[in-house]
Structures are given as structure tokens and as C-alpha cells.
Enzyme design. Structure first.
Site, mmCIF file in Angstrom:
data_model
loop_
_atom_site.group_PDB
_atom_site.id
_atom_site.type_symbol
_atom_site.label_atom_id
_atom_site.label_comp_id
_atom_site.label_asym_id
_atom_site.label_seq_id
_atom_site.Cartn_x
_atom_site.Cartn_y
_atom_site.Cartn_z
ATOM 1 N N ASP A 24 1.459 4.497 -0.893
ATOM 2 C CA ASP A 24 0.992 3.759 -2.081
ATOM 3 C C ASP A 24 0.613 4.723 -3.204
ATOM 4 O O ASP A 24 0.264 5.880 -2.956
ATOM 5 C CB ASP A 24 -0.210 2.891 -1.678
ATOM 6 C CG ASP A 24 -0.495 1.809 -2.702
ATOM 7 O OD1 ASP A 24 0.384 1.524 -3.543
ATOM 8 O OD2 ASP A 24 -1.604 1.254 -2.672
ATOM 9 N N TRP A 29 0.753 6.910 -10.284
ATOM 10 C CA TRP A 29 1.084 8.333 -10.483
ATOM 11 C C TRP A 29 1.946 8.471 -11.734
ATOM 12 O O TRP A 29 1.730 9.350 -12.569
ATOM 13 C CB TRP A 29 1.828 8.854 -9.247
ATOM 14 C CG TRP A 29 2.259 10.283 -9.315
ATOM 15 C CD1 TRP A 29 1.561 11.374 -8.868
ATOM 16 C CD2 TRP A 29 3.494 10.792 -9.857
ATOM 17 N NE1 TRP A 29 2.279 12.522 -9.094
ATOM 18 C CE2 TRP A 29 3.468 12.200 -9.706
ATOM 19 C CE3 TRP A 29 4.611 10.201 -10.441
ATOM 20 C CZ2 TRP A 29 4.512 13.019 -10.116
ATOM 21 C CZ3 TRP A 29 5.652 11.021 -10.861
ATOM 22 C CH2 TRP A 29 5.596 12.412 -10.708
ATOM 23 N N HIS A 41 8.410 6.132 -8.074
ATOM 24 C CA HIS A 41 9.110 5.899 -6.800
ATOM 25 C C HIS A 41 10.079 7.049 -6.501
ATOM 26 O O HIS A 41 10.262 7.435 -5.346
ATOM 27 C CB HIS A 41 9.848 4.558 -6.837
ATOM 28 C CG HIS A 41 8.920 3.394 -6.992
ATOM 29 N ND1 HIS A 41 7.789 3.235 -6.222
ATOM 30 C CD2 HIS A 41 8.936 2.330 -7.836
ATOM 31 C CE1 HIS A 41 7.158 2.128 -6.575
ATOM 32 N NE2 HIS A 41 7.834 1.565 -7.569
ATOM 33 N N GLU A 71 6.794 -8.814 0.162
ATOM 34 C CA GLU A 71 6.208 -9.288 -1.108
ATOM 35 C C GLU A 71 6.703 -8.478 -2.306
ATOM 36 O O GLU A 71 6.539 -8.888 -3.454
ATOM 37 C CB GLU A 71 4.671 -9.199 -1.062
ATOM 38 C CG GLU A 71 4.001 -10.240 -0.168
ATOM 39 C CD GLU A 71 4.209 -9.969 1.306
ATOM 40 O OE1 GLU A 71 4.186 -8.786 1.718
ATOM 41 O OE2 GLU A 71 4.442 -10.944 2.060
ATOM 42 N N ASN A 72 7.286 -7.308 -2.062
ATOM 43 C CA ASN A 72 7.693 -6.439 -3.172
ATOM 44 C C ASN A 72 8.841 -7.017 -4.018
ATOM 45 O O ASN A 72 9.101 -6.547 -5.119
ATOM 46 C CB ASN A 72 8.072 -5.034 -2.683
ATOM 47 C CG ASN A 72 6.875 -4.188 -2.295
ATOM 48 O OD1 ASN A 72 6.976 -3.289 -1.467
ATOM 49 N ND2 ASN A 72 5.714 -4.465 -2.893
ATOM 50 N N TRP A 73 9.496 -8.088 -3.533
ATOM 51 C CA TRP A 73 10.544 -8.737 -4.349
ATOM 52 C C TRP A 73 9.948 -9.320 -5.619
ATOM 53 O O TRP A 73 10.672 -9.602 -6.575
ATOM 54 C CB TRP A 73 11.226 -9.866 -3.557
ATOM 55 C CG TRP A 73 11.985 -9.381 -2.354
ATOM 56 C CD1 TRP A 73 11.612 -9.530 -1.054
ATOM 57 C CD2 TRP A 73 13.245 -8.684 -2.339
ATOM 58 N NE1 TRP A 73 12.569 -8.965 -0.224
ATOM 59 C CE2 TRP A 73 13.573 -8.438 -0.991
ATOM 60 C CE3 TRP A 73 14.127 -8.236 -3.330
ATOM 61 C CZ2 TRP A 73 14.734 -7.770 -0.604
ATOM 62 C CZ3 TRP A 73 15.288 -7.572 -2.953
ATOM 63 C CH2 TRP A 73 15.574 -7.350 -1.604
ATOM 64 N N ARG A 192 -6.733 -1.111 2.507
ATOM 65 C CA ARG A 192 -6.297 -2.293 3.258
ATOM 66 C C ARG A 192 -5.008 -1.983 4.006
ATOM 67 O O ARG A 192 -4.361 -0.966 3.769
ATOM 68 C CB ARG A 192 -6.139 -3.510 2.353
ATOM 69 C CG ARG A 192 -5.596 -3.249 0.995
ATOM 70 C CD ARG A 192 -5.400 -4.525 0.195
ATOM 71 N NE ARG A 192 -4.660 -4.175 -0.987
ATOM 72 C CZ ARG A 192 -5.214 -3.957 -2.173
ATOM 73 N NH1 ARG A 192 -6.497 -4.113 -2.350
ATOM 74 N NH2 ARG A 192 -4.465 -3.592 -3.203
ATOM 75 N N SER A 194 -2.361 -4.265 4.361
ATOM 76 C CA SER A 194 -1.211 -4.845 3.645
ATOM 77 C C SER A 194 -0.049 -5.255 4.543
ATOM 78 O O SER A 194 1.108 -4.951 4.255
ATOM 79 C CB SER A 194 -0.727 -3.867 2.562
ATOM 80 O OG SER A 194 -1.719 -3.686 1.598
HETATM 81 C C1 FPP Z 1 3.875 1.528 -3.346
HETATM 82 O O1 FPP Z 1 3.417 2.124 -4.552
HETATM 83 C C2 FPP Z 1 5.232 1.991 -3.064
HETATM 84 C C3 FPP Z 1 6.329 1.191 -2.983
HETATM 85 C C4 FPP Z 1 6.255 -0.285 -3.128
HETATM 86 C C5 FPP Z 1 7.683 1.748 -2.776
HETATM 87 C C6 FPP Z 1 7.765 2.984 -1.937
HETATM 88 C C7 FPP Z 1 9.105 3.566 -2.110
HETATM 89 C C8 FPP Z 1 9.395 4.890 -2.106
HETATM 90 C C9 FPP Z 1 8.413 5.941 -1.812
HETATM 91 C C10 FPP Z 1 10.765 5.389 -2.437
HETATM 92 C C11 FPP Z 1 11.899 4.785 -1.739
HETATM 93 C C12 FPP Z 1 11.856 4.890 -0.261
HETATM 94 C C13 FPP Z 1 12.711 5.586 0.502
HETATM 95 C C14 FPP Z 1 12.658 5.431 1.971
HETATM 96 C C15 FPP Z 1 13.707 6.522 -0.055
HETATM 97 P P1 FPP Z 1 3.069 1.182 -5.788
HETATM 98 O O2 FPP Z 1 4.288 1.007 -6.616
HETATM 99 O O3 FPP Z 1 2.479 -0.106 -5.308
HETATM 100 O O4 FPP Z 1 2.018 2.053 -6.542
HETATM 101 P P2 FPP Z 1 0.779 1.520 -7.397
HETATM 102 O O5 FPP Z 1 -0.155 0.875 -6.426
HETATM 103 O O6 FPP Z 1 0.243 2.755 -8.005
HETATM 104 O O7 FPP Z 1 1.329 0.549 -8.409
#
Ligand code: FPP
Length: 238
Positions: A24, A29, A41, A71-73, A192, A194
Site C-alpha cells: 500500500d 508516494w 504503481h 474492489e480495485n475495479w 487494516r 483489507s
Molecule cells: C495500493 O496502493 C496498491 C495497489 C492497489 C496496486 C499494487 C500494484 C503494484 C505494486 C504494481 C503492479 C503489480 C505487479 C505484481 C507487477 P494505493 O494505490 O492504494 O496507494 P494509496 O493508498 O497511497 O492511494
């Protein structure tokens, strides 16, 4: 002149065989640096390569990462497409380097909504790396713990099972046959779970850090591993 060396990595293969990461903090970042979330990402995917190698150097045989939840969709299409494209690149690279890495790669989750191209890459890579038994990387993709348990129970019902044991459910999960995680690390400051590995983490230890995933490095990994190795796991006993 005094020479400084990097300290030796904490080797903990004996007490920890499976580590899981909730990666996360990628979005924050990026935002902090005035970059689009997709750049976070991308930096996260780069860091994943580093941390998988670091875990292997420390004798950890199984790594599971939460790459995309059910849920990420709900995120903007541009961001979802960006993550899928990073995944495709990662799978291509893992396929190219499979004989060098000798690492089994598995994808945990409901693959049906993914693009046909991605599904092919996943199936081909899983098949091509199935014979590597020393190290495994599990990528949780379109994954949700409740969805996984529900899917497992429905699979058992479909087979005609009328009464289930915990062992039946464990075996029917996407992780069937794998060891449960010993330690789940969440970066990014939230504390959490999640919906990640709900069943499998029943007796896992947890570590939470404020560091966003793209900045999470070997030094902090070692500190977490050192702390983990000093913990007493009692599994409900004394
Ligand atoms: C959560 O951070 C991260 C994700 C939903 C995506 C994770 C994906 C990668 C690290 C790259 C792709 C994966 C592979 C296997 C190559 P967030 O976006 O929720 O961060 P935030 O809480 O700061 O918004």
C-alpha cells in the site's frame, strides 16, 4: 580510511517460510512527488522485483503480494489499465527469466474478468514455472479473502460435499497445498487487513509500517524480520 559495508541480511528461512505483503501507499508516494498515481504503481512494481529478490536472499521460500483486490475495479480506468499493464510486463519478464530465477509464479484470484491476453500470460507462466519448487511468488490479483472462501465452499458443494472440515476449505482455497503465511507486512500506514488472506492468516504475525511501498527497502525488511524472529508464536496455546 574506514570502509563501511552493508550489514549482512537477516537470514530467517528456518523460522519464516512464507511472507505476505500488502503493497500500500503507491498513490500517495506519487502524489507527494507531484506525479500521477500510475507512476506510484510503476515504482511499486520496480520495488516488488527488489523485495522478492531480498526475501529469497534471506531464505524465505514463499512470497505473496496483494497486487489488485476485487474492489480495485472501482478506481479510474486509467489507473486500472496502468496496473494491468505493469502486471503484463512483470509476467513477460518472469517468463523470459524463468530459467535464471527458478521461481514458481502463481496467481491467486478470480481470473475471469481479466483480459484474454493477461489470462494467457498467467496460464503460460504458471505452467512454465510449475516445476520450480524451492521458491514461489504468489500474486493476488482480482483477489478478495471473502470471495476466495465463498468460492472454495461453492467448489466443495459442487463436488457433492455435504459437511466440510477446515482442512477441506484450506485445500479448496486458491492457496491450496501451500503453507499459511507466517508474517503479513502492510506498508503505507494503514493498520487494516483489507480482505487479504483472511483464512490463511488465522495465526499469522502482522507488521505495519508507515513507509509507502515504493520506498520500502531491505533495511526496513531486515528490521521487521528481526522483530518477527524474536516473537513467540503460540498458536492459541501457552
Ligand atoms: C495500493 O496502493 C496498491 C495497489 C492497489 C496496486 C499494487 C500494484 C503494484 C505494486 C504494481 C503492479 C503489480 C505487479 C505484481 C507487477 P494505493 O494505490 O492504494 O496507494 P494509496 O493508498 O497511497 O492511494
Amino acid at each position: 580510511m574506514k570502509l563501511f559495508h552493508k550489514p549482512e541480511p537477516v537470514v530467517c528461512g528456518d523460522c519464516l517460510s512464507h511472507i505476505a505483503f500488502i503493497m500500500d501507499g503507491n498513490g500517495r508516494w506519487a502524489q507527494k512527488r507531484g506525479l500521477p498515481r500510475e507512476a506510484g504503481h510503476s515504482a511499486g512494481a520496480k520495488n516488488l522485483r527488489k523485495i522478492v529478490t531480498a526475501c529469497r536472499d534471506r531464505g524465505i521460500r514463499t512470497v505473496t503480494v496483494y497486487a489488485f483486490s476485487t474492489e480495485n475495479w472501482n478506481r479510474p480506468k486509467k489507473e486500472v489499465d496502468g496496473i494491468m499493464s505493469l502486471l503484463a510486463d512483470y509476467l513477460d519478464e518472469a517468463m523470459r527469466d524463468k530459467d535464471k530465477n527458478k521461481m514458481r509464479v502463481r496467481v491467486l484470484g478470480d481470473l475471469k474478468p481479466l483480459s484474454e491476453d493477461l489470462i494467457w500470460k498467467i496460464c503460460d507462466l504458471e505452467e512454465a514455472t510449475a516445476g520450480f519448487t524451492d521458491y514461489t511468488l504468489n500474486i493476488a490479483l482480482n483477489y478478495g479473502g471473502r470471495q476466495e472462501i465463498t468460492h472454495a465452499v461453492n467448489e466443495l458443494i459442487a463436488k457433492g460435499v455435504t459437511e466440510v472440515t477446515p482442512e477441506d476449505i484450506s485445500a479448496a482455497l486458491y492457496t491450496g497445498g501451500m503453507p499459511d503465511p507466517d508474517l503479513v507486512v502492510r506498508t503505507g500506514g494503514e493498520t487494516r487487513v483489507s480482505n487479504f488472506l483472511l483464512w490463511q492468516s488465522a495465526y499469522a504475525e502482522y507488521a505495519f509500517t508507515k513507509t509507502p511501498w515504493p520506498s520500502f527497502g531491505e533495511r526496513e525488511l531486515d528490521a521487521i524480520l528481526k522483530d518477527y524472529c524474536g516473537r513467540q508464536r503460540r498458536y492459541g496455546g501457552l
